[in-house]
Design an enzyme around this catalytic site. Structure first.
Site, PDB file in Angstrom:
ATOM      1  N   ASP A  69      19.999  65.740  34.613  1.00 16.02           N
ATOM      2  CA  ASP A  69      20.573  65.201  35.843  1.00 16.02           C
ATOM      3  C   ASP A  69      20.513  66.245  36.950  1.00 16.02           C
ATOM      4  O   ASP A  69      21.132  67.309  36.856  1.00 16.02           O
ATOM      5  CB  ASP A  69      22.028  64.794  35.591  1.00 16.02           C
ATOM      6  CG  ASP A  69      22.672  64.198  36.826  1.00 16.02           C
ATOM      7  OD1 ASP A  69      22.554  62.980  37.024  1.00 16.02           O
ATOM      8  OD2 ASP A  69      23.298  64.960  37.597  1.00 16.02           O
ATOM      9  N   LYS A  94      19.002  62.283  43.033  1.00 17.15           N
ATOM     10  CA  LYS A  94      19.888  61.562  43.949  1.00 17.15           C
ATOM     11  C   LYS A  94      19.508  61.811  45.411  1.00 17.15           C
ATOM     12  O   LYS A  94      19.019  62.896  45.763  1.00 17.15           O
ATOM     13  CB  LYS A  94      21.338  62.016  43.723  1.00 17.15           C
ATOM     14  CG  LYS A  94      21.774  62.019  42.268  1.00 17.15           C
ATOM     15  CD  LYS A  94      23.181  62.578  42.104  1.00 17.15           C
ATOM     16  CE  LYS A  94      23.517  62.796  40.646  1.00 17.15           C
ATOM     17  NZ  LYS A  94      22.822  63.986  40.081  1.00 17.15           N
TER      18      LYS A  94
END
Length: 286
Positions: free
Chosen positions: A43, A73
């Site tokens: 992540d 993101k």
């Protein structure tokens, strides 16, 4: 490794490696160690400034790209259709890959005090439509959000046809965000926990200390086991190889239903001080 099936049919590992501040001063080594420990869900985010390290570590591992699940993101200050498209392409290039497994809107609003802070509804819809198009093009396998509360999610549901596959929230004992979690479960949105052990702010909690002793473990591991049993993807981070491996072993302990309720009903503890709709509160333990 256990997997969850997302609402779009894609599978995601139940445990991932959180890279926020994980590479500070350590270059690619921490990511490489995590891969050797067995992590395949990695992540990252543009604002973590380590997408290049993640991409290099994956390439140098010798493990096929298809065996990894990469999450990145969109920067909260780059919301909007054109920005989302452009920023995604930059992340793709930094990660040295031709697709990203999961791409998230990092926050529903820009940083507090910016001129576009109150324009979040329109900007979220624009950004989400950009992600929908990128998914249709095959550049993203799954799309989701991070730090979205029910009113932020409802804006997307009211104005688009695609429900987020994931919502990544600060979730840990003492900060369960019950209403947000209940909403996500209602719409089949998979919950994912950032700061799953409270960034060291739960170390002196008497309830967790007693339960950790009962289950012959430590408080951080107990937190991860609890979230795992609750069906939440966890994203722990560590620079210690032994702790990395321990964080993957979440089925060795089964917390009883009575003790699950003790944790679920704990007083608020360990909150990191970040909320999408208001100014950040400084937390000295961070």
């Amino acid at each position: 490794m256990k997997e969850f099936v997302l609402n779009d049919g894609n599978k995601i590992p139940a445990v991932g490696f959180g890279t926020y501040k994980a590479t500070n001063g350590a270059g690619d080594q921490v990511i490489a160690d995590a891969i050797r420990a067995g992590y395949r869900l990695l992540d990252t985010a543009k604002v973590y400034e380590n997408e290049e390290e993640v991409g290099r570590a994956i390439k140098q591992s010798g493990i096929p790209r298809k065996d990894f699940f990469i999450t990145s993101k969109l920067d909260r200050n780059m919301l909007g259709y054109e920005n989302a498209k452009a920023e995604f392409e930059k992340s793709l290039k930094r990660l040295c890959t031709d697709y990203i497994d999961l791409y998230l809107l990092h926050w529903p609003r820009s940083e507090y005090g910016r001129p576009d802070f109150d324009d979040w509804k329109c900007l979220d819809i624009e950004s989400w439509n950009a992600l929908i198009e990128l998914q249709k093009e095959g550049k993203i396998r799954s799309i989701g959000v991070s730090n979205f509360l029910p009113h932020h999610l409802q804006n997307l549901l009211n104005n688009t046809d695609v429900i987020p596959a994931v919502n990544q929230l600060e979730l840990h004992p003492g900060y369960s965000q019950a209403y947000a979690c209940e909403y996500c479960k209602k719409y089949g949105i998979q919950l994912e926990a950032w700061s799953p052990i409270g960034r060291g702010r739960l170390g002196d909690n008497s309830i967790l200390a007693a339960l950790a002793e009962k289950y012959n473990t430590n408080i951080p591991h107990l937190c991860l086991v609890f979230e795992h049993q609750e069906g939440i993807i966890v994203l722990p981070k560590s620079s210690n190889s032994e702790r990395m491996r321990e964080n993957l072993r979440l089925d060795d302990i089964i917390i009883s239903e009575e003790d699950l309720w003790k944790i679920r009903t704990m007083p608020q503890a360990g909150w990191g001080g970040e909320h999408p709709d208001c100014e950040r509160i400084y937390c000295p333990m961070e």
